[in-house]
Design a protein around this motif. Sequence first.
Motif, short mmCIF file in Angstrom:
data_model
loop_
_atom_site.label_atom_id
_atom_site.label_comp_id
_atom_site.label_asym_id
_atom_site.label_seq_id
_atom_site.Cartn_x
_atom_site.Cartn_y
_atom_site.Cartn_z
N THR A 2 -33.76 -22.57 42.17
CA THR A 2 -32.54 -22.52 41.38
C THR A 2 -32.24 -21.08 40.97
O THR A 2 -33.12 -20.38 40.49
N SER A 3 -30.98 -20.67 41.13
CA SER A 3 -30.58 -19.33 40.70
C SER A 3 -30.52 -19.30 39.17
O SER A 3 -30.38 -20.35 38.53
N PRO A 4 -30.59 -18.10 38.59
CA PRO A 4 -30.51 -18.01 37.12
C PRO A 4 -29.22 -18.63 36.56
O PRO A 4 -29.26 -19.32 35.55
N ASP A 5 -28.10 -18.41 37.23
CA ASP A 5 -26.83 -18.98 36.75
C ASP A 5 -26.85 -20.51 36.80
O ASP A 5 -26.38 -21.19 35.89
N GLU A 6 -27.40 -21.06 37.91
CA GLU A 6 -27.50 -22.52 38.03
C GLU A 6 -28.45 -23.09 36.98
O GLU A 6 -28.19 -24.14 36.41
N ALA A 7 -29.54 -22.38 36.73
CA ALA A 7 -30.51 -22.83 35.73
C ALA A 7 -29.89 -22.86 34.34
O ALA A 7 -30.09 -23.82 33.59
N ILE A 8 -29.12 -21.84 34.02
CA ILE A 8 -28.46 -21.80 32.71
C ILE A 8 -27.45 -22.94 32.60
O ILE A 8 -27.36 -23.61 31.57
N GLU A 9 -26.71 -23.19 33.66
CA GLU A 9 -25.74 -24.29 33.64
C GLU A 9 -26.45 -25.63 33.46
O GLU A 9 -26.01 -26.47 32.67
N ARG A 10 -27.54 -25.83 34.17
CA ARG A 10 -28.32 -27.08 34.03
C ARG A 10 -28.86 -27.21 32.60
O ARG A 10 -28.82 -28.29 32.02
N PHE A 11 -29.37 -26.10 32.07
CA PHE A 11 -29.89 -26.12 30.71
C PHE A 11 -28.79 -26.49 29.72
O PHE A 11 -28.99 -27.34 28.85
N GLU A 12 -27.63 -25.85 29.84
CA GLU A 12 -26.52 -26.13 28.92
C GLU A 12 -26.09 -27.59 28.99
O GLU A 12 -25.88 -28.23 27.96
N ALA A 14 -27.85 -30.22 29.96
CA ALA A 14 -28.89 -31.08 29.39
C ALA A 14 -28.96 -30.91 27.88
O ALA A 14 -29.06 -31.90 27.13
N PHE A 15 -28.89 -29.67 27.42
CA PHE A 15 -28.99 -29.41 25.97
C PHE A 15 -27.84 -30.06 25.22
O PHE A 15 -28.05 -30.73 24.21
N PHE A 16 -26.61 -29.86 25.69
CA PHE A 16 -25.46 -30.43 24.99
C PHE A 16 -25.45 -31.95 25.06
O PHE A 16 -25.06 -32.62 24.10
N LEU A 18 -28.16 -33.85 25.20
CA LEU A 18 -29.21 -34.25 24.25
C LEU A 18 -28.75 -34.06 22.81
O LEU A 18 -28.89 -34.95 21.98
N PHE A 19 -28.17 -32.91 22.53
CA PHE A 19 -27.74 -32.61 21.17
C PHE A 19 -26.64 -33.55 20.70
O PHE A 19 -26.63 -33.98 19.56
N ARG A 20 -25.71 -33.87 21.59
CA ARG A 20 -24.59 -34.76 21.24
C ARG A 20 -25.11 -36.13 20.81
O ARG A 20 -24.63 -36.73 19.88
N LYS A 21 -26.14 -36.62 21.49
CA LYS A 21 -26.68 -37.95 21.19
C LYS A 21 -27.72 -37.91 20.08
O LYS A 21 -27.68 -38.68 19.13
N LEU A 22 -28.67 -36.98 20.19
CA LEU A 22 -29.80 -36.95 19.27
C LEU A 22 -29.46 -36.21 17.97
O LEU A 22 -29.98 -36.57 16.91
N GLY A 23 -28.60 -35.22 18.04
CA GLY A 23 -28.26 -34.41 16.87
C GLY A 23 -27.87 -35.22 15.64
O GLY A 23 -28.46 -35.06 14.57
N PRO A 24 -26.88 -36.12 15.78
CA PRO A 24 -26.50 -36.91 14.61
C PRO A 24 -27.63 -37.79 14.07
O PRO A 24 -27.73 -38.01 12.87
N GLU A 25 -28.49 -38.26 14.95
CA GLU A 25 -29.59 -39.12 14.51
C GLU A 25 -30.70 -38.32 13.84
O GLU A 25 -31.50 -38.88 13.09
N LEU A 26 -30.78 -37.03 14.12
CA LEU A 26 -31.75 -36.18 13.46
C LEU A 26 -31.16 -35.53 12.21
O LEU A 26 -31.86 -34.85 11.48
N GLY A 27 -29.87 -35.73 12.01
CA GLY A 27 -29.21 -35.18 10.84
C GLY A 27 -29.67 -35.89 9.57
O GLY A 27 -30.54 -36.75 9.58
N LEU A 28 -29.04 -35.52 8.49
CA LEU A 28 -29.42 -36.08 7.20
C LEU A 28 -28.52 -37.26 6.85
O LEU A 28 -27.30 -37.16 6.97
#
Length: 148
Positions: A2-12, A14-16, A18-28
Amino acid sequence: MTSPDEAIERFELAFFSLFRKLGPELGLPPDLSITGPQLMMLYSIIKMQPCPTTKLAQQLEVTPSAITVMIDRLVNHGYVVRKADEHDRRVVLLEVTEQGHQVLQTIKELRTQAVKTYLSYLEPEEFDLFLNIFEKIAHNINNTKVDN
C-alpha cells in the motif's frame, strides 16, 4: 504494498467509521453532571491520591489558577474534597469522594460494554496486537510536538 497516500485514506475511512459509531457510546451520559476534562481530572486524582493541587496542575499542563476553577466544579458536584496536608498546611490535597467513584464506575461500565460489543470479534492475540499498536500511537502522540 500500500502506498502512503492509500494507507492514509484507508486509515481515515476506518477511523471515521469507528469514531462515528463508537464515539457517542464512549461519550459521557447526559444524565451525569461531568465533562470530559473533569473526568480526566478524576482519573488523575485517583492515580495520585491524595493528590496535591500543584501536582495535578503540572500533570494536566494547566496553570494553578485554572486548576482551582476546575477543582471548584468537581467539589461543587460532590466528586472531590479538598484536605489540608497534615505535614504542610499550605499544601491542598484532593481526594475523590464516594460519589466521584460511583460516577467513574458508571462511565467505566458503559464504556466497557461498548468496547466489548465492537471488539469482541477479535481473537485474543489480535486484540493484544491492536492494543500494543494503539498504545504506541498514543505514546508517540503525547510525546511529539507539531509545529504549526
